[in-house]
Scaffold this motif. Structure first.
Motif, PDB file in Angstrom:
ATOM      1  N   GLY A  88      20.077 -21.780  26.645  1.00 44.24           N
ATOM      2  CA  GLY A  88      20.540 -21.241  25.375  1.00 44.24           C
ATOM      3  C   GLY A  88      20.347 -22.241  24.251  1.00 44.24           C
ATOM      4  N   ALA A  89      19.995 -21.725  23.059  1.00 38.61           N
ATOM      5  CA  ALA A  89      19.751 -22.617  21.939  1.00 38.61           C
ATOM      6  C   ALA A  89      19.753 -21.841  20.629  1.00 38.61           C
ATOM      7  N   MET A  90      20.037 -22.555  19.522  1.00 43.02           N
ATOM      8  CA  MET A  90      19.824 -22.020  18.190  1.00 43.02           C
ATOM      9  C   MET A  90      18.387 -22.353  17.798  1.00 43.02           C
ATOM     10  N   VAL A  91      17.641 -21.335  17.393  1.00 45.43           N
ATOM     11  CA  VAL A  91      16.223 -21.517  17.050  1.00 45.43           C
ATOM     12  C   VAL A  91      15.974 -20.851  15.702  1.00 45.43           C
ATOM     13  N   ARG A  92      15.493 -21.622  14.730  1.00 42.46           N
ATOM     14  CA  ARG A  92      15.242 -21.087  13.391  1.00 42.46           C
ATOM     15  C   ARG A  92      13.768 -21.094  13.012  1.00 42.46           C
ATOM     16  N   ASP A  93      12.920 -21.708  13.836  1.00 41.84           N
ATOM     17  CA  ASP A  93      11.517 -21.858  13.445  1.00 41.84           C
ATOM     18  C   ASP A  93      10.559 -21.014  14.269  1.00 41.84           C
ATOM     19  N   ARG A  94      11.074 -20.216  15.193  1.00 41.75           N
ATOM     20  CA  ARG A  94      10.232 -19.353  16.007  1.00 41.75           C
ATOM     21  C   ARG A  94      10.902 -18.007  16.218  1.00 41.75           C
ATOM     22  N   LEU A  95      10.115 -17.068  16.709  1.00 36.21           N
ATOM     23  CA  LEU A  95      10.575 -15.703  16.954  1.00 36.21           C
ATOM     24  C   LEU A  95      10.539 -15.402  18.443  1.00 36.21           C
ATOM     25  N   PHE A  96      11.553 -14.681  18.916  1.00 34.77           N
ATOM     26  CA  PHE A  96      11.511 -14.189  20.297  1.00 34.77           C
ATOM     27  C   PHE A  96      10.785 -12.859  20.273  1.00 34.77           C
ATOM     28  N   CYS A  97       9.687 -12.787  21.013  1.00 31.86           N
ATOM     29  CA  CYS A  97       8.798 -11.630  20.957  1.00 31.86           C
ATOM     30  C   CYS A  97       8.650 -10.998  22.337  1.00 31.86           C
ATOM     31  N   THR A  98       8.892  -9.697  22.402  1.00 31.45           N
ATOM     32  CA  THR A  98       8.656  -8.922  23.620  1.00 31.45           C
ATOM     33  C   THR A  98       7.516  -7.959  23.358  1.00 31.45           C
ATOM     34  N   THR A  99       6.473  -8.077  24.162  1.00 35.30           N
ATOM     35  CA  THR A  99       5.307  -7.208  24.043  1.00 35.30           C
ATOM     36  C   THR A  99       5.332  -6.187  25.177  1.00 35.30           C
ATOM     37  N   PHE A 100       5.232  -4.916  24.829  1.00 30.92           N
ATOM     38  CA  PHE A 100       5.233  -3.840  25.820  1.00 30.92           C
ATOM     39  C   PHE A 100       3.789  -3.590  26.253  1.00 30.92           C
ATOM     40  N   GLU A 101       3.391  -4.329  27.274  1.00 31.16           N
ATOM     41  CA  GLU A 101       2.009  -4.212  27.757  1.00 31.16           C
ATOM     42  C   GLU A 101       1.770  -2.870  28.444  1.00 31.16           C
ATOM     43  N   GLU A 102       2.840  -2.187  28.853  1.00 30.05           N
ATOM     44  CA  GLU A 102       2.730  -0.890  29.528  1.00 30.05           C
ATOM     45  C   GLU A 102       2.598   0.259  28.521  1.00 30.05           C
ATOM     46  N   ALA A 103       2.720  -0.049  27.213  1.00 32.95           N
ATOM     47  CA  ALA A 103       2.722   1.003  26.204  1.00 32.95           C
ATOM     48  C   ALA A 103       1.334   1.591  25.987  1.00 32.95           C
ATOM     49  N   THR A 104       1.292   2.897  25.794  1.00 30.38           N
ATOM     50  CA  THR A 104       0.059   3.569  25.394  1.00 30.38           C
ATOM     51  C   THR A 104       0.087   3.932  23.914  1.00 30.38           C
ATOM     52  N   GLY A 105       1.208   3.659  23.282  1.00 25.61           N
ATOM     53  CA  GLY A 105       1.380   3.924  21.860  1.00 25.61           C
ATOM     54  C   GLY A 105       2.842   3.772  21.505  1.00 25.61           C
ATOM     55  N   ALA A 106       3.130   3.696  20.212  1.00 28.32           N
ATOM     56  CA  ALA A 106       4.520   3.565  19.792  1.00 28.32           C
ATOM     57  C   ALA A 106       4.640   3.920  18.311  1.00 28.32           C
ATOM     58  N   THR A 107       5.850   4.331  17.916  1.00 31.02           N
ATOM     59  CA  THR A 107       6.107   4.695  16.530  1.00 31.02           C
ATOM     60  C   THR A 107       7.364   3.978  16.036  1.00 31.02           C
ATOM     61  N   PRO A 108       7.209   3.031  15.096  1.00 32.97           N
ATOM     62  CA  PRO A 108       8.399   2.446  14.454  1.00 32.97           C
ATOM     63  C   PRO A 108       9.015   3.484  13.512  1.00 32.97           C
ATOM     64  N   ARG A 109      10.331   3.447  13.387  1.00 34.67           N
ATOM     65  CA  ARG A 109      11.014   4.470  12.584  1.00 34.67           C
ATOM     66  C   ARG A 109      12.313   3.908  12.039  1.00 34.67           C
ATOM     67  N   TYR A 110      12.505   4.033  10.739  1.00 31.29           N
ATOM     68  CA  TYR A 110      13.787   3.654  10.127  1.00 31.29           C
ATOM     69  C   TYR A 110      14.617   4.899   9.917  1.00 31.29           C
ATOM     70  N   LEU A 111      15.883   4.829  10.325  1.00 26.80           N
ATOM     71  CA  LEU A 111      16.812   5.931  10.113  1.00 26.80           C
ATOM     72  C   LEU A 111      17.912   5.488   9.169  1.00 26.80           C
ATOM     73  N   PRO A 112      18.039   6.097   7.987  1.00 23.53           N
ATOM     74  CA  PRO A 112      19.196   5.810   7.141  1.00 23.53           C
ATOM     75  C   PRO A 112      20.469   6.309   7.801  1.00 23.53           C
ATOM     76  N   LEU A 113      21.579   5.862   7.294  1.00 14.45           N
ATOM     77  CA  LEU A 113      22.880   6.151   7.903  1.00 14.45           C
ATOM     78  C   LEU A 113      23.073   7.636   8.205  1.00 14.45           C
ATOM     79  N   ALA A 114      22.770   8.495   7.251  1.00 15.11           N
ATOM     80  CA  ALA A 114      23.032   9.929   7.420  1.00 15.11           C
ATOM     81  C   ALA A 114      22.203  10.545   8.527  1.00 15.11           C
ATOM     82  N   ASP A 115      21.082   9.894   8.902  1.00 15.40           N
ATOM     83  CA  ASP A 115      20.179  10.468   9.904  1.00 15.40           C
ATOM     84  C   ASP A 115      20.376   9.906  11.310  1.00 15.40           C
TER      85      ASP A 115
END
Length: 329
Positions: free
Chosen positions: A52-79
């Motif tokens: 465990g550590a505090m890290v401010r200079d890098r990103l934790f990245c998970t890549t879905f190698e099994e994915a055939t596609g994906a759709t990012p989507r933002y939902l406002p509160l009401a939705d």
């Protein structure tokens, strides 16, 4: 899935190559990323391969190698109730919600009633900030399709998966409801704060009661929802103001019991985690990080962001959520 700690430049390269990704890190790093098939959330705490550590200079990245596609989507509160409308058949959906937002509270209280929510695995976490920045900096979520950040609502990544894979989503909760009936709490109002609670039929000043009874605030309040144990963790107790703050909202009218005491929090968590976790997506509560003394320590092979709440279909607290994608054969 592939988990890595990457620089902004390295993560940007993956995104530009078309990778399907879920990212975690400081807001100033996430804001530099190009548009693509990803979502992200803010935290500066992580469990990595070295502990465990505090890290401010890098990103934790998970890549879905099994994915055939994906759709990012933002939902406002009401939705928020429309989460399942984007589900990809046979896929999985990742979700992030900012801590202490209205969406955080609404999802906790109403989420299990959203239409179709349980029709496919839904996993994710509540985004946060450094502990000394609570109240001064807003936790954020990022929509990779637009590059925009939000301090309200939710971001989703609807992931389509190749045929023949199996998704295993579960949680590690080291707590159980306590046996003492005199430590049973109900609340007249729901929310992230409480001034009073009903204990054994009598209304009490909750902050004063906690202090007078010497209650260990590292232990969560635990509700039993038809066999599913859901924790609500105590953030702070201010007897002078007569106020108790929680990391997840309490629900009015629901019975909570103080969790059973642990001989050693760190040992109990380490035993629960075991040696599993390699190649899995996981997120771990900030309280496990603090009370389990995870700084510099590993939790089996689990790596991932440290969060202000975990999501495995519903909102959880003081747990570890893990997800594994494997070939069904």
């Amino acid at each position: 899935m592939k988990n890595e700690m990457l620089t902004v430049a390295e993560a940007a390269g993956r995104i530009e190559s078309g990778a399907v990704m879920v990212l975690a890190g400081a807001a100033e790093l996430l804001a530099q990323l190009p548009r693509g098939t990803w979502i992200g959330g803010t935290t500066v705490y992580f469990v990595t391969e070295t502990g465990g550590a505090m890290v401010r200079d890098r990103l934790f990245c998970t890549t879905f190698e099994e994915a055939t596609g994906a759709t990012p989507r933002y939902l406002p509160l009401a939705d928020l109730p429309r989460i399942a409308e984007g589900y990809a058949p046979g896929g999985v959906t990742m979700i992030m919600i900012p801590a202490f937002s209205i969406a955080h509270s609404n999802f906790a209280v109403e989420g299990q009633g959203y239409p179709g929510l349980f029709d496919q695995p839904l996993a994710g976490w509540i985004t946060g900030v450094a502990l000394d920045e609570i109240g001064r900096s807003a936790p954020l979520v990022f929509d990779g399709a637009t590059g925009e950040s939000h301090d309200e609502g939710a971001v989703l990544l609807h992931v389509a998966l190749r045929e023949g894979v199996q998704i295993d989503l579960d949680i590690l909760n080291i707590f159980a409801q306590g046996d003492r009936a005199d430590l049973s709490f109900t609340f007249p109002e729901g929310g992230f704060t409480a001034k009073t609670a009903v204990v054994n039929g009598a209304e009490v000043d909750l902050a004063r009661y906690i202090e007078e009874q010497g209650i260990d605030t590292r232990l969560p309040l635990v509700a039993n929802y038809a066999g599913a144990l859901v924790n609500v963790s105590i953030q702070s107790v201010d007897a002078e103001k007569g106020e108790v703050k929680f990391y997840a909202p309490v629900v009015a009218g629901v019975e909570y019991r103080l969790a059973n005491a642990l001989g050693s929090y760190a040992q109990a968590f380490a035993q629960g985690a075991g040696d599993a976790g390699a190649g899995q997506y996981s997120c771990n509560c900030i309280l496990n990080y603090l009370y389990g003394e995870l700084e510099g320590q590993r939790t089996g092979a689990f790596t991932g962001p440290v969060t202000f709440g975990e999501i495995a279909y519903i909102l959880l607290n003081q747990t570890l959520v893990r997800m594994e994608i494997t070939d069904a054969a």
